[in-house]
Design a protein around this motif. Structure first.
Motif, PDB file in Angstrom:
ATOM      1  N   VAL A   1     -31.886 -11.343 -10.441  1.00 54.86           N
ATOM      2  CA  VAL A   1     -32.026 -11.762  -9.043  1.00 54.86           C
ATOM      3  C   VAL A   1     -33.417 -11.398  -8.544  1.00 54.86           C
ATOM      4  O   VAL A   1     -34.146 -10.634  -9.180  1.00 54.86           O
ATOM      5  N   ASP A   2     -33.762 -11.943  -7.379  1.00 54.59           N
ATOM      6  CA  ASP A   2     -35.046 -11.638  -6.752  1.00 54.59           C
ATOM      7  C   ASP A   2     -34.807 -11.442  -5.265  1.00 54.59           C
ATOM      8  O   ASP A   2     -33.683 -11.639  -4.760  1.00 54.59           O
ATOM      9  N   VAL A   3     -35.848 -11.076  -4.544  1.00 51.25           N
ATOM     10  CA  VAL A   3     -35.748 -10.916  -3.094  1.00 51.25           C
ATOM     11  C   VAL A   3     -35.327 -12.254  -2.479  1.00 51.25           C
ATOM     12  O   VAL A   3     -35.906 -13.293  -2.787  1.00 51.25           O
ATOM     13  N   GLY A   4     -34.311 -12.206  -1.635  1.00 52.57           N
ATOM     14  CA  GLY A   4     -33.817 -13.423  -0.990  1.00 52.57           C
ATOM     15  C   GLY A   4     -32.652 -14.069  -1.708  1.00 52.57           C
ATOM     16  O   GLY A   4     -32.058 -15.023  -1.184  1.00 52.57           O
ATOM     17  N   THR A   5     -32.288 -13.577  -2.884  1.00 54.68           N
ATOM     18  CA  THR A   5     -31.167 -14.148  -3.633  1.00 54.68           C
ATOM     19  C   THR A   5     -29.846 -13.809  -2.958  1.00 54.68           C
ATOM     20  O   THR A   5     -29.583 -12.652  -2.635  1.00 54.68           O
ATOM     21  N   MET A   6     -29.018 -14.832  -2.745  1.00 58.84           N
ATOM     22  CA  MET A   6     -27.671 -14.616  -2.219  1.00 58.84           C
ATOM     23  C   MET A   6     -26.749 -14.292  -3.389  1.00 58.84           C
ATOM     24  O   MET A   6     -26.739 -15.011  -4.390  1.00 58.84           O
ATOM     25  N   VAL A   7     -25.979 -13.231  -3.277  1.00 58.53           N
ATOM     26  CA  VAL A   7     -25.119 -12.810  -4.384  1.00 58.53           C
ATOM     27  C   VAL A   7     -23.683 -12.634  -3.899  1.00 58.53           C
ATOM     28  O   VAL A   7     -23.438 -12.361  -2.721  1.00 58.53           O
ATOM     29  N   GLN A   8     -22.757 -12.778  -4.846  1.00 61.11           N
ATOM     30  CA  GLN A   8     -21.346 -12.564  -4.566  1.00 61.11           C
ATOM     31  C   GLN A   8     -20.938 -11.171  -5.019  1.00 61.11           C
ATOM     32  O   GLN A   8     -21.610 -10.537  -5.834  1.00 61.11           O
ATOM     33  N   LYS A   9     -19.834 -10.682  -4.499  1.00 65.98           N
ATOM     34  CA  LYS A   9     -19.323  -9.382  -4.924  1.00 65.98           C
ATOM     35  C   LYS A   9     -19.034  -9.403  -6.417  1.00 65.98           C
ATOM     36  O   LYS A   9     -18.391 -10.314  -6.928  1.00 65.98           O
ATOM     37  N   GLY A  10     -19.539  -8.395  -7.138  1.00 64.62           N
ATOM     38  CA  GLY A  10     -19.316  -8.300  -8.572  1.00 64.62           C
ATOM     39  C   GLY A  10     -20.304  -9.072  -9.426  1.00 64.62           C
ATOM     40  O   GLY A  10     -20.235  -9.028 -10.655  1.00 64.62           O
ATOM     41  N   GLU A  11     -21.249  -9.766  -8.793  1.00 62.01           N
ATOM     42  CA  GLU A  11     -22.231 -10.548  -9.552  1.00 62.01           C
ATOM     43  C   GLU A  11     -23.266  -9.626 -10.203  1.00 62.01           C
ATOM     44  O   GLU A  11     -23.798  -8.733  -9.558  1.00 62.01           O
ATOM     45  N   PRO A  12     -23.574  -9.826 -11.513  1.00 65.33           N
ATOM     46  CA  PRO A  12     -24.577  -8.984 -12.184  1.00 65.33           C
ATOM     47  C   PRO A  12     -25.967  -9.181 -11.585  1.00 65.33           C
ATOM     48  O   PRO A  12     -26.379 -10.304 -11.301  1.00 65.33           O
ATOM     49  N   LEU A  13     -26.689  -8.072 -11.400  1.00 59.94           N
ATOM     50  CA  LEU A  13     -28.037  -8.105 -10.835  1.00 59.94           C
ATOM     51  C   LEU A  13     -29.094  -7.783 -11.896  1.00 59.94           C
ATOM     52  O   LEU A  13     -30.181  -8.356 -11.877  1.00 59.94           O
TER      53      LEU A  13
ATOM     54  N   ALA B   1     -26.768  -1.348   1.289  1.00 54.80           N
ATOM     55  CA  ALA B   1     -26.616  -0.369   0.214  1.00 54.80           C
ATOM     56  C   ALA B   1     -27.874  -0.324  -0.641  1.00 54.80           C
ATOM     57  O   ALA B   1     -28.560  -1.337  -0.814  1.00 54.80           O
ATOM     58  N   ASP B   2     -28.171   0.866  -1.163  1.00 54.13           N
ATOM     59  CA  ASP B   2     -29.222   1.057  -2.158  1.00 54.13           C
ATOM     60  C   ASP B   2     -28.543   1.084  -3.526  1.00 54.13           C
ATOM     61  O   ASP B   2     -27.618   1.881  -3.743  1.00 54.13           O
ATOM     62  N   LEU B   3     -28.995   0.231  -4.447  1.00 56.04           N
ATOM     63  CA  LEU B   3     -28.322   0.074  -5.736  1.00 56.04           C
ATOM     64  C   LEU B   3     -29.169   0.629  -6.869  1.00 56.04           C
ATOM     65  O   LEU B   3     -30.384   0.433  -6.912  1.00 56.04           O
ATOM     66  N   ALA B   4     -28.505   1.313  -7.809  1.00 52.32           N
ATOM     67  CA  ALA B   4     -29.198   1.909  -8.949  1.00 52.32           C
ATOM     68  C   ALA B   4     -28.233   2.012 -10.125  1.00 52.32           C
ATOM     69  O   ALA B   4     -27.009   2.016  -9.949  1.00 52.32           O
TER      70      ALA B   4
ATOM     71  N   PHE C   1     -20.870  -6.045  -2.819  1.00 47.79           N
ATOM     72  CA  PHE C   1     -20.289  -6.949  -1.827  1.00 47.79           C
ATOM     73  C   PHE C   1     -21.146  -8.209  -1.723  1.00 47.79           C
ATOM     74  O   PHE C   1     -22.258  -8.267  -2.265  1.00 47.79           O
ATOM     75  N   GLU C   2     -20.619  -9.216  -1.036  1.00 42.19           N
ATOM     76  CA  GLU C   2     -21.376 -10.452  -0.822  1.00 42.19           C
ATOM     77  C   GLU C   2     -22.538 -10.159   0.124  1.00 42.19           C
ATOM     78  O   GLU C   2     -22.370  -9.536   1.172  1.00 42.19           O
ATOM     79  N   GLY C   3     -23.731 -10.600  -0.258  1.00 45.20           N
ATOM     80  CA  GLY C   3     -24.878 -10.322   0.593  1.00 45.20           C
ATOM     81  C   GLY C   3     -26.150 -10.950   0.079  1.00 45.20           C
ATOM     82  O   GLY C   3     -26.118 -11.867  -0.749  1.00 45.20           O
ATOM     83  N   VAL C   4     -27.270 -10.443   0.554  1.00 44.29           N
ATOM     84  CA  VAL C   4     -28.581 -10.958   0.164  1.00 44.29           C
ATOM     85  C   VAL C   4     -29.455  -9.783  -0.268  1.00 44.29           C
ATOM     86  O   VAL C   4     -29.455  -8.725   0.359  1.00 44.29           O
ATOM     87  N   ILE C   5     -30.196  -9.968  -1.354  1.00 39.63           N
ATOM     88  CA  ILE C   5     -31.125  -8.951  -1.834  1.00 39.63           C
ATOM     89  C   ILE C   5     -32.383  -8.988  -0.963  1.00 39.63           C
ATOM     90  O   ILE C   5     -33.029 -10.024  -0.848  1.00 39.63           O
ATOM     91  N   PHE C   6     -32.737  -7.847  -0.341  1.00 39.93           N
ATOM     92  CA  PHE C   6     -33.934  -7.843   0.500  1.00 39.93           C
ATOM     93  C   PHE C   6     -35.020  -6.914  -0.028  1.00 39.93           C
ATOM     94  O   PHE C   6     -36.101  -6.818   0.558  1.00 39.93           O
TER      95      PHE C   6
ATOM     96  N   GLU D   1     -32.111  -3.283  -2.890  1.00 39.38           N
ATOM     97  CA  GLU D   1     -31.472  -3.027  -1.602  1.00 39.38           C
ATOM     98  C   GLU D   1     -30.795  -4.318  -1.184  1.00 39.38           C
ATOM     99  O   GLU D   1     -31.379  -5.405  -1.276  1.00 39.38           O
ATOM    100  N   ILE D   2     -29.553  -4.189  -0.759  1.00 41.46           N
ATOM    101  CA  ILE D   2     -28.755  -5.363  -0.405  1.00 41.46           C
ATOM    102  C   ILE D   2     -28.184  -5.185   0.994  1.00 41.46           C
ATOM    103  O   ILE D   2     -27.901  -4.063   1.414  1.00 41.46           O
TER     104      ILE D   2
END
Length: 238
Positions: free
Chosen positions: A47-59, A32-35, A130-135, A155-156
């Motif tokens: 967060v930064d590139v490579g950060t693992m995040v959970q669903k609903g976590e503030p970015l 997903a592209d986030l804005a 969703f749960e994922g990684v920031i790339f 982008e996640i």
């Protein structure tokens, strides 16, 4: 006798089996592209590139002290509107109905205003869907974002879940089906993997006359490519 019958059956099945050559690329199962949907000045990037995040976590968070103050005012207004309404409920039968309706209106209006102010505040906090990684990260504290000109800030992609996007010749459109096995290797590797087709795209790619399909897998680097064969059945295609 049984052994001969089994061998004959295997030969028949092998003759019916059809191998369809396919190429593939690896994509994240979710991306997903986030804005931000509202404008403002970025206060914090969490967060930064490579950060693992959970669903609903503030970015990231926009400057929102004014909205927090407005929310507090709305909470106070609702608090006293509710108290006044509850007092009027006690004497509802002995006061003018129109007057009682005014108190009820103020109470309902105060609730609506609180929800509205909370929604405005929520829009200043960009959260992971969703749960994922920031790339990809394209924002820093102090940047100005505009709700009228939405731009991608992060982008996640899903952390482990992947999908192979297969392409094979259109002439096999009747042969290949969901559930068929796919045996494949990644480019530069000798190890062979296996998966199952979970989706077949409904249209043919007009440029190369190819059909696309998907195979789900895990923990393969996004962007890799490879080749393989779809094991289908001529009998099922008839």
């Amino acid at each position: 006798m049984m052994k001969k019958y089994f061998i004959l059956l295997c030969v028949i099945v092998s003759l019916q089996a059809e191998e369809v050559y396919a190429t593939f690329t690896v994509e994240a199962q979710k991306s997903a592209d986030l804005a931000f949907s509202s404008g403002g000045i970025v206060d914090r990037v969490l967060v930064d590139v490579g950060t693992m995040v959970q669903k609903g976590e503030p970015l990231a968070i926009l400057q929102n002290d004014d909205l927090k103050a407005m929310l507090q005012i709305a909470q106070t207004t609702l608090k006293y509107a509710k108290k006044e309404y509850q007092r009027q409920v006690q004497v509802k039968n002995i006061i003018d109905k129109a007057k009682f309706d005014q108190y009820a209106y103020k109470y309902e209006s105060a609730k609506a205003q609180l929800h509205y102010k909370q929604a405005l505040l929520d829009k200043t906090i960009l959260k992971s869907p969703f749960e994922g990684v920031i790339f990809s990260k394209k924002v820093e504290a102090g940047d100005v974002v505009s709700g009228a000109m939405i731009r991608t800030l992060f982008e996640i992609q899903s952390q482990h879940q992947r999908k192979l996007i297969l392409e094979y010749d259109q002439k096999y459109w009747k042969s290949v089906k969901v559930g068929d096995r796919f045996s494949y290797t990644l480019d530069g590797e000798d190890k062979r993997y296996e998966g199952v087709i979970t989706k077949i795209y409904p249209t043919v790619e007009s440029d190369e006359r190819k059909i696309k399909a998907e195979v789900l897998t895990k923990d393969i680097k996004v962007g890799l490519f490879g080749t393989g064969t779809i094991i289908t059945s001529k009998r099922d295609a008839e």
